[in-house]
Design an enzyme around this catalytic site. Structure first.
Site, PDB file in Angstrom:
ATOM      1  CB  SER A 128      -0.926   0.027   1.216  1.00  0.00           C
ATOM      2  OG  SER A 128      -1.678   1.227   1.237  1.00  0.00           O
ATOM      3  CG  HIS A 185      -4.744  -0.851   3.891  1.00  0.00           C
ATOM      4  ND1 HIS A 185      -5.006  -0.317   2.638  1.00  0.00           N
ATOM      5  CD2 HIS A 185      -3.931   0.050   4.508  1.00  0.00           C
ATOM      6  CE1 HIS A 185      -4.389   0.847   2.518  1.00  0.00           C
ATOM      7  NE2 HIS A 185      -3.731   1.089   3.645  1.00  0.00           N
TER       8      HIS A 185
END
Length: 480
Positions: A128, A185
């Protein structure tokens, strides 16, 4: 020379990860289906470190030291399997294949089992941080075997984001755990962005704050307990003026939000593991309804907002803006709590020993949902498992925060409903909170109805056992 790692798939993310590795002292072997892209990377960035140019997967594999490490950065789905199929005949026992794309965790589990049977390691890695993170230090969430992490881990930790000297990378669990954590997430990210959007809409529709003025508000909020990457960049987006029209950029962007699937996967998986991620699911549905622009245009002409225009509106001044801030913080907490709850449920379902403190630590830098509150989340999940809160909202710090925010939260949701401003995640987050705190829910009636039409049985509050009422008979009760 022998390269430390090979990267195949040199679009933006793959190229930036390759550059990151090279910048950190690793020799990186490069491969792309079109050699032109490899040459373009070398021409533009070849001076950043040691690279090996290859024109085929055979050359890529031959250039690597053993155990070989091959990082795949191609589009999720069939392209990943195609690359694996081409690699398998070229690899030897103990070699490691890494998928650092946004693959669905079930596909990662399948691939890991397939390669494990052949003596190979398959590592699904959640990454990410977007393009900038890939280049300068992303949050990295690796799964796979512990053995593979002993070889691969030091390399990933070196290129990961750094938070006060600690790498935002650690082994999270076997087979598909890495991609699952990244998926959750992204689900939290969906909810976080949606509540920010709802706050923006409420402040503009009710308080009359234009985007530039809101930019100043969000900039101030970023110095409070809301401090986070998304709040920071919200201020920048709202303050940005469109060069063509001179209008706020946010006013010329089409109000239809896209998605690449990870939010949808989160909602679907949550249903499968029985975790009520209502805020995350509502944020996915909010994107879906934003995409129905023709339907929205038609209903805009036909439907009334049901608001009494003759009634004097209450004053939506600075106090309301502060209420919105508190509602935003409370809803943000719910998104994180639901994500953590889902990770616990998934760990039980798939046999992963997920450490919530460690996972929270991975999100403190490099990733999209990085926020100051993650340090507090780590503290909440620090200790023996028997003493950890059953839900993040039960952590003392957050319980106190919710109690303080609750009156404002209710006022904001009520104002949104009264004035016809959709706030689905504010509303669903508050409903989640209220559902958790109630001693009785209407599910008792639901069970009664299910027993009536389908003999699905029910349990009683006063005695043990499972029961059924003979609805079509004398309506007596029998033990099932």
């Amino acid at each position: 020379m022998s390269a430390d790692i090979g990267v195949t798939g040199l679009a933006v993310m793959g190229a930036n990860l390759a550059r990151n590795l090279a910048r950190n002292g690793y020799t990186v072997s490069l491969h792309n289906r079109s050699v032109e892209r490899t040459d373009a990377l070398l021409e533009a960035h070849g001076s950043e470190g040691e690279f090996v140019r290859t024109e085929s997967l055979v050359q890529l594999v031959e250039s690597l030291e053993r155990p070989r490490r091959v990082l795949i950065m191609v589009k999720a789905g069939a392209p990943v399997d195609a690359v694996i199929d081409d690699l398998l005949p070229l690899l030897d026992e103990g070699d490691i294949v890494i998928d650092a794309g946004n693959s669905f965790f079930e596909e990662t589990r399948r691939r890991e089992e397939r390669l494990r049977e052949k003596g190979l390691h398959f590592v699904g890695v959640g990454v990410s941080g977007g393009e900038e993170g890939a280049l300068n230090g992303p949050s990295i969430m690796p799964g796979g075997s512990e053995e593979s992490y002993r070889t691969l881990g030091p390399m990933l930790e070196k290129i990961a984001a750094d938070y006060h000297g600690e790498p935002c990378c650690t082994w999270v669990g076997t087979d598909g755990a890495g991609h699952y954590v990244k998926m959750v997430h992204n689900g939290i990210e969906y909810a976080d962005m949606q509540v920010i959007g709802e706050a923006h809409d409420l402040m503009r529709s009710l308080a009359g704050l234009e985007p530039a003025a809101q930019g100043e508000v969000f900039r101030e909020w970023n110095t409070t307990d809301l401090a986070s990457y998304l709040i920071e960049i919200t201020a920048e987006v709202l303050e940005h003026e469109d060069e063509r029209t001179g209008r706020p950029l946010v006013d010329v962007i089409v109000d239809s939000a896209g998605q690449k699937g990870t939010g949808r996967w989160t909602a679907i998986s949550a249903l499968e593991v029985g975790s009520p991620v209502t805020a995350i699911a509502e944020s996915v549905f909010a994107r879906s309804i934003s995409s129905q622009r023709e339907l929205r245009a038609e209903t805009n002409r036909v439907f009334s907002d049901g608001v009494d225009s003759t009634a004097a509106d209450e004053e939506f001044g600075p106090e309301f803006v502060e209420d919105v801030r508190k509602a935003l913080y409370a809803s943000k907490l719910v998104a994180y709590a639901q994500g953590m709850d889902m990770l616990v449920a998934a760990g039980e379902e798939f046999g992963w020993d997920l450490d919530l403190k460690e996972i929270a630590s991975l999100w403190r830098a490099g990733c999209i949902i990085r926020a100051d509150l993650l340090d507090t989340i780590m503290k909440a999940f620090d200790g023996e498992s028997s003493r950890l809160p059953k839900n993040l909202l039960l952590a003392e710090e957050f319980t106190e925060a919710l109690n303080e925010c609750l009156p404002a939260w209710r006022r904001v949701v009520a104002a949104a409903a009264e004035h016809g401003v959709p706030a689905p995640v504010f509303s669903s987050s508050l409903a989640y909170y209220d559902s958790l705190r109630r001693d009785r829910l209407p599910a008792a009636l639901t069970q009664g109805l299910r027993d009536y039409f389908g003999a699905h049985t029910y349990q009683r509050t006063d005695v043990e056992g499972t029961f059924h009422t003979l609805w079509s008979g004398d309506r007596g009760e029998v033990e099932a």
